[in-house]
Design an enzyme around this catalytic site. Sequence first.
Site, mmCIF file in Angstrom:
data_model
loop_
_atom_site.group_PDB
_atom_site.id
_atom_site.type_symbol
_atom_site.label_atom_id
_atom_site.label_comp_id
_atom_site.label_asym_id
_atom_site.label_seq_id
_atom_site.Cartn_x
_atom_site.Cartn_y
_atom_site.Cartn_z
ATOM 1 N NE ARG A 259 -1.605 -1.392 3.666
ATOM 2 C CZ ARG A 259 -1.893 -1.376 4.969
ATOM 3 N NH1 ARG A 259 -3.117 -1.140 5.380
ATOM 4 N NH2 ARG A 259 -0.943 -1.603 5.858
ATOM 5 C CB CYS A 275 8.181 21.301 -10.937
ATOM 6 S SG CYS A 275 8.387 21.910 -12.614
ATOM 7 C CE LYS A 278 6.985 25.657 -11.940
ATOM 8 N NZ LYS A 278 5.641 25.186 -12.258
HETATM 9 N N1 LIG Z 1 10.921 20.749 -16.086
HETATM 10 C C1 LIG Z 1 10.160 19.701 -15.879
HETATM 11 O O1 LIG Z 1 10.641 18.605 -15.659
HETATM 12 C C2 LIG Z 1 8.672 19.812 -15.926
HETATM 13 C C3 LIG Z 1 8.043 21.039 -16.086
HETATM 14 N N2 LIG Z 1 6.672 21.110 -16.123
HETATM 15 C C4 LIG Z 1 6.003 22.399 -16.355
HETATM 16 O O2 LIG Z 1 6.164 22.715 -17.746
HETATM 17 C C5 LIG Z 1 6.296 24.131 -17.923
HETATM 18 C C6 LIG Z 1 7.571 24.440 -18.675
HETATM 19 O O3 LIG Z 1 8.664 24.021 -17.885
HETATM 20 P P1 LIG Z 1 10.144 23.943 -18.483
HETATM 21 O O4 LIG Z 1 10.093 23.327 -19.844
HETATM 22 O O5 LIG Z 1 10.985 23.331 -17.437
HETATM 23 O O6 LIG Z 1 10.483 25.501 -18.629
HETATM 24 P P2 LIG Z 1 11.707 26.157 -19.402
HETATM 25 O O7 LIG Z 1 11.988 27.430 -18.717
HETATM 26 O O8 LIG Z 1 12.785 25.165 -19.614
HETATM 27 O O9 LIG Z 1 11.100 26.466 -20.865
HETATM 28 C C7 LIG Z 1 10.105 27.417 -21.115
HETATM 29 C C8 LIG Z 1 10.423 28.101 -22.443
HETATM 30 O O10 LIG Z 1 9.310 28.914 -22.810
HETATM 31 C C9 LIG Z 1 9.826 30.034 -23.530
HETATM 32 N N3 LIG Z 1 8.790 31.085 -23.596
HETATM 33 C C10 LIG Z 1 8.202 31.752 -22.565
HETATM 34 N N4 LIG Z 1 7.273 32.585 -23.047
HETATM 35 C C11 LIG Z 1 7.271 32.457 -24.402
HETATM 36 C C12 LIG Z 1 6.532 33.046 -25.455
HETATM 37 N N5 LIG Z 1 5.575 33.948 -25.231
HETATM 38 N N6 LIG Z 1 6.802 32.684 -26.719
HETATM 39 C C13 LIG Z 1 7.763 31.761 -26.985
HETATM 40 N N7 LIG Z 1 8.482 31.135 -26.026
HETATM 41 C C14 LIG Z 1 8.238 31.490 -24.756
HETATM 42 C C15 LIG Z 1 11.060 30.416 -22.745
HETATM 43 O O11 LIG Z 1 11.934 31.207 -23.527
HETATM 44 C C16 LIG Z 1 11.635 29.040 -22.396
HETATM 45 O O12 LIG Z 1 12.594 28.614 -23.344
HETATM 46 C C17 LIG Z 1 6.224 24.730 -16.525
HETATM 47 O O13 LIG Z 1 4.892 25.112 -16.279
HETATM 48 C C18 LIG Z 1 6.594 23.574 -15.616
HETATM 49 O O14 LIG Z 1 5.995 23.682 -14.353
HETATM 50 C C19 LIG Z 1 5.885 19.991 -16.039
HETATM 51 C C20 LIG Z 1 6.461 18.756 -15.896
HETATM 52 C C21 LIG Z 1 7.887 18.563 -15.841
HETATM 53 O O1 LIG Z 2 6.351 18.719 -12.581
HETATM 54 C C1 LIG Z 2 7.532 18.446 -12.687
HETATM 55 O O2 LIG Z 2 8.411 19.250 -12.972
HETATM 56 C C2 LIG Z 2 8.035 17.070 -12.424
HETATM 57 O O3 LIG Z 2 8.553 17.094 -11.071
HETATM 58 C C3 LIG Z 2 9.167 15.887 -10.667
HETATM 59 O O4 LIG Z 2 10.247 15.544 -11.533
HETATM 60 P P1 LIG Z 2 11.715 16.173 -11.365
HETATM 61 O O5 LIG Z 2 11.651 17.380 -10.512
HETATM 62 O O6 LIG Z 2 12.258 16.307 -12.739
HETATM 63 O O7 LIG Z 2 12.582 15.047 -10.642
HETATM 64 P P2 LIG Z 2 12.308 14.051 -9.408
HETATM 65 O O8 LIG Z 2 12.867 12.739 -9.752
HETATM 66 O O9 LIG Z 2 10.902 14.089 -8.967
HETATM 67 O O10 LIG Z 2 13.225 14.679 -8.277
HETATM 68 C C4 LIG Z 2 12.918 15.911 -7.649
HETATM 69 C C5 LIG Z 2 13.845 16.112 -6.467
HETATM 70 O O11 LIG Z 2 13.529 15.199 -5.420
HETATM 71 C C6 LIG Z 2 14.686 14.497 -5.018
HETATM 72 N N1 LIG Z 2 14.288 13.131 -4.580
HETATM 73 C C7 LIG Z 2 13.568 12.336 -5.401
HETATM 74 C C8 LIG Z 2 13.179 11.080 -4.972
HETATM 75 C C9 LIG Z 2 13.516 10.629 -3.686
HETATM 76 O O12 LIG Z 2 13.185 9.511 -3.237
HETATM 77 N N2 LIG Z 2 14.249 11.460 -2.886
HETATM 78 C C10 LIG Z 2 14.633 12.712 -3.299
HETATM 79 O O13 LIG Z 2 15.270 13.444 -2.530
HETATM 80 C C11 LIG Z 2 15.587 14.486 -6.245
HETATM 81 O O14 LIG Z 2 16.921 14.271 -5.909
HETATM 82 C C12 LIG Z 2 15.320 15.881 -6.786
HETATM 83 O O15 LIG Z 2 16.111 16.833 -6.112
HETATM 84 C C13 LIG Z 2 8.135 14.753 -10.753
HETATM 85 O O16 LIG Z 2 8.761 13.519 -10.400
HETATM 86 C C14 LIG Z 2 7.562 14.648 -12.150
HETATM 87 O O17 LIG Z 2 6.549 13.653 -12.208
HETATM 88 C C15 LIG Z 2 6.966 16.009 -12.542
HETATM 89 O O18 LIG Z 2 6.467 15.964 -13.862
#
Ligand SMILES: NC(=O)C1=CN([C@@H]2O[C@H](COP(=O)(O)OP(=O)(O)OC[C@H]3O[C@@H](n4cnc5c(N)ncnc54)[C@H](O)[C@@H]3O)[C@@H](O)[C@H]2O)C=CC1
Ligand SMILES: O=C(O)[C@H]1O[C@H](OP(=O)(O)OP(=O)(O)OC[C@H]2O[C@@H](n3ccc(=O)[nH]c3=O)[C@H](O)[C@@H]2O)[C@H](O)[C@@H](O)[C@@H]1O
Length: 472
Positions: A259, A275, A278
């Site tokens: 579980r 993320c 935030k």
């Molecule tokens: N980084 C991750 O692993 C994850 C991120 N997210 C979400 O996805 C979204 C994007 O995250 P990232 O890709 O990490 O951000 P990022 O900062 O890497 O990329 C965003 C891009 O959007 C561009 N941008 C912003 N406004 C614009 C506009 N008006 N026209 C054209 N380009 C524009 C920026 O220049 C930047 O290159 C966020 O809301 C984040 O919370 C969701 C899941 C995983």
């Molecule tokens: O919305 C997002 O941006 C993403 O945020 C996380 O992904 P990410 O931040 O890329 O990486 P994680 O593997 O979740 O790690 C986040 C942080 O937690 C830490 N962590 C993770 C797992 C764990 O058991 N312990 C721990 O300290 C990692 O070292 C890292 O600093 C989520 O896992 C994704 O599903 C989600 O899409």
Amino acid sequence: MVIKKICCIGAGYVGGPTCSVIALKCPDIEVTVVDKSSERIQQWNSNKLPIYEPGLYEVVLKCRDKNLFFSTNINKAITEADLIFISVNTPTKLNGNGKGRAADLKYVEGAARMIADIAQSNKIVVEKSTVPVKAAESILRILRANHKKGVKFQILSNPEFLSEGTAIDNLINADRVLIGGEESEGGQQAIKELSWVYEHWIPAEKIITTNTWSSELSKLAANAFLASRISNINSLSAVCEATGADISEVANAVGKDSRIGSKFLQASIGFGGSCFQKDILNLVYICECLNLPEVASYWQQVIDLNEYQKTRFTKKIVELLFNTVSDKKLAILGFAFKKDTGDTRESPAIYVAKTLLDEGAKLHIYDPKVEATQILDDLTHPSFTPDPEGVRKAIEIYDDPYQATAGTHAVVICTEWDEFIGLDYEEIYSNMMKPAFIFDGRKILNHDKLANIGFFVHTVGKQTVYKAVNGF
Ligand SMILES: NC(=O)C1=CN([C@@H]2O[C@H](COP(=O)(O)OP(=O)(O)OC[C@H]3O[C@@H](n4cnc5c(N)ncnc54)[C@H](O)[C@@H]3O)[C@@H](O)[C@H]2O)C=CC1
Ligand SMILES: O=C(O)[C@H]1O[C@H](OP(=O)(O)OP(=O)(O)OC[C@H]2O[C@@H](n3ccc(=O)[nH]c3=O)[C@H](O)[C@@H]2O)[C@H](O)[C@@H](O)[C@@H]1O
């Protein structure tokens, strides 16, 4: 409508990998990823992509300039697309109402306004960015208030669940795809069309469809659940250090309960990444706005505990180094927020570095994938220090872990890179100041072996290990 062309606004950590995989799996669809940053687009079109993600380069190479394009011509891509992903950043607001907690939707709004301005035919607009619940309503209002005659928009919520470092695998073998939309006929039709794109490789039973608000909230909920597991285990790591219990043994025993499950129970120096913090702060803010203070303070605890964990670890470093690190050289191994990425956003390593620099330490920093310029930017940013010149003088960035550790008093592991497990610690020990300390913030090393070499070892969630060597 059959989707023939997709545009993605935002060529970041989500837009780039997600669209590369869509292009790979949907050769019948032309995918164009646009960004306002010409530098980023130029990198996507080069041999050195702007982000490091295992397997990404291979996918990009297969599709780029065939059915995958990276471009700054936003106008053209929006005009031609049937479906548009908004995948722009949604950082925490730095000013004004909700400062420090609410999501700043200015980039999402900017993207919506561009679409409204440019579109000349019907579009499905998909929120890929993580947004507060009800954000789709605002986007729709902007689109409908500015649209050209006869142009219709449908808004879908399709949050992304990939993790950095495993993004390609997460996208190809997704646990689920979530699509939320309006209950109207138009909304349901748009859901079908986006589902059809994913069905090129995701089994239909893994595609979950909901109303828009459930989908938006599920994304925040998933991140809050995941982060809370880390705070759960990190809180117990403090109990372990004080009692002699070992957090790895506790996590193993607890996680064997089906579980509870074994994933995301790795104690650490605190979670980082762009993320978790935030999105939980955003959830807290939403709850406060909804007059749900008990719910808000419940989730706030996940963040507070994470801050506590980061502080606890760094305090311990100073304490064990005889209560002063002033002018001592310390090696920081790992600067990314987790392994297999070059991303440093909210990396706990930044917090560790700040505390140690404030205490007067000299830092030797090594990370296998983070660029030296990125480390320098992070540590000299005005939000980090009022004295960038002082920081520049106090840090040295290395491209070799043996050189980084030579002559130091302590090694601090901040990221769980596999390569740190295989290092020759006998050699490292022989080149360090004595007594030599290792602070393993990720619990990846063999602590008994290190103690036998002569190291004084401190890790998270376990009592400090030291074996008397040469009678000391
Ligand atoms: N980084 C991750 O692993 C994850 C991120 N997210 C979400 O996805 C979204 C994007 O995250 P990232 O890709 O990490 O951000 P990022 O900062 O890497 O990329 C965003 C891009 O959007 C561009 N941008 C912003 N406004 C614009 C506009 N008006 N026209 C054209 N380009 C524009 C920026 O220049 C930047 O290159 C966020 O809301 C984040 O919370 C969701 C899941 C995983
Ligand atoms: O919305 C997002 O941006 C993403 O945020 C996380 O992904 P990410 O931040 O890329 O990486 P994680 O593997 O979740 O790690 C986040 C942080 O937690 C830490 N962590 C993770 C797992 C764990 O058991 N312990 C721990 O300290 C990692 O070292 C890292 O600093 C989520 O896992 C994704 O599903 C989600 O899409």
